[in-house]
Design an enzyme around this catalytic site. Structure first.
Site, mmCIF file in Angstrom:
data_model
loop_
_atom_site.group_PDB
_atom_site.id
_atom_site.type_symbol
_atom_site.label_atom_id
_atom_site.label_comp_id
_atom_site.label_asym_id
_atom_site.label_seq_id
_atom_site.Cartn_x
_atom_site.Cartn_y
_atom_site.Cartn_z
ATOM 1 N N SER A 1 3.130 -5.117 5.767
ATOM 2 C CA SER A 1 3.959 -6.141 5.129
ATOM 3 C C SER A 1 4.201 -7.240 6.157
ATOM 4 O O SER A 1 4.106 -6.995 7.374
ATOM 5 C CB SER A 1 5.305 -5.523 4.731
ATOM 6 O OG SER A 1 6.265 -6.538 4.507
ATOM 7 N N TYR B 1 13.055 -0.279 5.838
ATOM 8 C CA TYR B 1 11.751 -0.799 5.403
ATOM 9 C C TYR B 1 11.058 -1.553 6.550
ATOM 10 O O TYR B 1 9.881 -1.310 6.856
ATOM 11 C CB TYR B 1 11.945 -1.719 4.200
ATOM 12 C CG TYR B 1 10.653 -2.217 3.583
ATOM 13 C CD1 TYR B 1 9.945 -1.451 2.668
ATOM 14 C CD2 TYR B 1 10.134 -3.469 3.925
ATOM 15 C CE1 TYR B 1 8.769 -1.907 2.093
ATOM 16 C CE2 TYR B 1 8.964 -3.942 3.353
ATOM 17 C CZ TYR B 1 8.283 -3.160 2.441
ATOM 18 O OH TYR B 1 7.109 -3.620 1.876
HETATM 19 P P1 NAD Z 1 5.073 -0.624 -6.512
HETATM 20 O O1 NAD Z 1 6.432 -0.083 -6.567
HETATM 21 O O2 NAD Z 1 4.488 -1.290 -7.701
HETATM 22 O O3 NAD Z 1 4.030 0.482 -6.040
HETATM 23 C C1 NAD Z 1 4.343 1.471 -5.095
HETATM 24 C C2 NAD Z 1 3.542 2.707 -5.444
HETATM 25 O O4 NAD Z 1 3.781 3.716 -4.448
HETATM 26 C C3 NAD Z 1 3.958 3.294 -6.792
HETATM 27 O O5 NAD Z 1 2.795 3.713 -7.480
HETATM 28 C C4 NAD Z 1 4.801 4.501 -6.401
HETATM 29 O O6 NAD Z 1 4.826 5.519 -7.368
HETATM 30 C C5 NAD Z 1 4.045 4.921 -5.151
HETATM 31 N N1 NAD Z 1 4.786 5.887 -4.335
HETATM 32 C C6 NAD Z 1 6.072 5.814 -3.931
HETATM 33 N N2 NAD Z 1 6.399 6.925 -3.253
HETATM 34 C C7 NAD Z 1 5.291 7.709 -3.221
HETATM 35 C C8 NAD Z 1 4.986 8.971 -2.678
HETATM 36 N N3 NAD Z 1 5.924 9.672 -2.012
HETATM 37 N N4 NAD Z 1 3.742 9.470 -2.834
HETATM 38 C C9 NAD Z 1 2.808 8.782 -3.520
HETATM 39 N N5 NAD Z 1 3.033 7.569 -4.053
HETATM 40 C C10 NAD Z 1 4.262 7.044 -3.912
HETATM 41 O O7 NAD Z 1 5.089 -1.651 -5.267
HETATM 42 P P2 NAD Z 1 3.916 -2.498 -4.591
HETATM 43 O O8 NAD Z 1 4.483 -3.828 -4.327
HETATM 44 O O9 NAD Z 1 2.646 -2.378 -5.312
HETATM 45 O O10 NAD Z 1 3.826 -1.756 -3.168
HETATM 46 C C11 NAD Z 1 2.629 -1.226 -2.643
HETATM 47 C C12 NAD Z 1 2.643 -1.367 -1.120
HETATM 48 O O11 NAD Z 1 2.630 -2.757 -0.777
HETATM 49 C C13 NAD Z 1 3.870 -0.767 -0.442
HETATM 50 O O12 NAD Z 1 3.475 -0.119 0.758
HETATM 51 C C14 NAD Z 1 4.708 -1.987 -0.123
HETATM 52 O O13 NAD Z 1 5.557 -1.772 0.984
HETATM 53 C C15 NAD Z 1 3.631 -3.002 0.179
HETATM 54 N N6 NAD Z 1 4.083 -4.395 0.104
HETATM 55 C C16 NAD Z 1 4.424 -4.978 -1.101
HETATM 56 C C17 NAD Z 1 4.832 -6.297 -1.115
HETATM 57 C C18 NAD Z 1 5.200 -7.025 -2.381
HETATM 58 O O14 NAD Z 1 5.621 -8.182 -2.301
HETATM 59 N N7 NAD Z 1 5.047 -6.425 -3.552
HETATM 60 C C19 NAD Z 1 4.905 -7.030 0.072
HETATM 61 C C20 NAD Z 1 4.567 -6.404 1.269
HETATM 62 C C21 NAD Z 1 4.151 -5.090 1.268
#
Ligand code: NAD
Length: 278
Positions: free
Chosen positions: A163, A176
């Site tokens: 991130s 986080y």
């Molecule tokens: P999201 O909530 O849509 O997806 C997260 C996924 O991780 C979900 O499918 C959830 O069920 C799964 N998950 C959570 N705990 C879990 C576990 N213990 N075992 C297996 N799966 C698990 O959110 P997203 O935005 O798609 O996030 C995906 C990644 O991207 C994360 O690592 C997040 O930190 C990172 N990220 C997202 C953003 C953003 O702006 N959306 C920015 C920076 C980083």
């Protein structure tokens, strides 16, 4: 929100042909778009999920329609026995693994003095320990199998989902931000350790991407406007923006890229406040 709205045409169907990829947390948001992107690029894909099997099966169905193989595997990435069993099952059923995308992540936000140990621990367990376990189990299989030149120049690729908060401190989110800071150093250390075995470890660091994890930051016009002030490129990212980065980084187009974080953030890490201030 449908992660497939944005154009997918730039992904070349032969780029990852014959490779087997596993994406954690692939039934939602960035993971879902990434699993679809890898499938479009010709890889067989394991769609990991921890909850909502139906959503995972829908992703599997769509990937299968691209003419590649896919399956949904349930596992909590923070549980050692479940990650070991998931990678073992993939090796049994798909033959091996070439690409591990350690994407699963969550937030449990609170200001420091309100944050419980459980909130701290949960985020570290999933976001950091989960990536460690997935990287470790994938690396064992990469080492066992070695390089297969017809498939890829590398013995395997690990992509850590980080991130912009591996770099930008984030008040009210110490668990986080600390987990993503940890991901950066873990990724670089593993890249250094594994490169001699032709295992490439890299990270993608998204900025603000429209997914369920940050709905409150883009749902209302006021929140959107606030968020856009932090993004020089003046648009909120789509999950497919991240999928494209993961597909490219895991392909041989990027074979000489080792231990790098690719920021995919519309310029958020350019500190846009300094465009006029400072
Ligand atoms: P999201 O909530 O849509 O997806 C997260 C996924 O991780 C979900 O499918 C959830 O069920 C799964 N998950 C959570 N705990 C879990 C576990 N213990 N075992 C297996 N799966 C698990 O959110 P997203 O935005 O798609 O996030 C995906 C990644 O991207 C994360 O690592 C997040 O930190 C990172 N990220 C997202 C953003 C953003 O702006 N959306 C920015 C920076 C980083």
């Amino acid at each position: 929100m449908d992660s497939t709205e944005a154009p997918q045409g730039v992904i070349q169907a032969h780029l990852l042909r014959g490779q087997k990829a596993l994406v954690t947390g692939a039934n939602s948001g960035i993971g879902m778009a990434t699993a679809l992107g890898l499938g479009r690029a010709g890889a067989d894909v394991v769609v990991n999920y921890v909850a909502d099997r139906d959503a995972a099966e829908k992703v599997v169905e769509e990937i299968t329609s691209f003419g590649v193989r896919a399956a949904a595997y349930e596992a909590d990435v923070s549980k050692e026995d479940q990650v070991v069993a998931m990678v073992d099952r993939m090796v049994q059923e798909f033959g091996t693994i070439d690409i591990m995308v350690a994407n699963a992540g969550l937030q449990r936000d609170a200001r420091l003095t309100d944050m419980t140990l459980a909130q701290w621990q949960k985020v570290i367990d999933v976001n950091l320990t989960g990536q460690f376990l997935c990287a470790r189990e994938a690396a064992k299989e990469f080492r066992r199998r070695g390089v297969v030149p017809e498939v890829s120049r590398a013995a395997g690729k690990i992509i850590c989902m980080s991130s912009v908060h591996q770099l930008i401190p984030w008040s009210g989110h110490v668990n986080y931000a600390s987990s993503k800071g940890g991901v950066q150093m873990m990724m670089q250390t593993l890249a250094q350790e594994l490169a001699p075995e032709k295992i490439r470890v890299n990270a993608v660091a998204p900025g603000a991407i429209k997914t369920p994890i940050n709905r409150s930051a883009w749902e209302t016009p006021e929140a959107r406007e606030d968020l856009l002030r932090l993004i020089p490129y003046d648009r909120i990212g789509d999950p497919v923006d991240i999928a494209h980065a993961v597909v490219a980084l895991s392909s041989d187009l990027m074979d000489y890229v080792v231990g790098t974080t690719l920021y995919v953030d519309g310029g958020m890490t350019l500190f846009p406040g300094f465009a006029t201030g400072g």
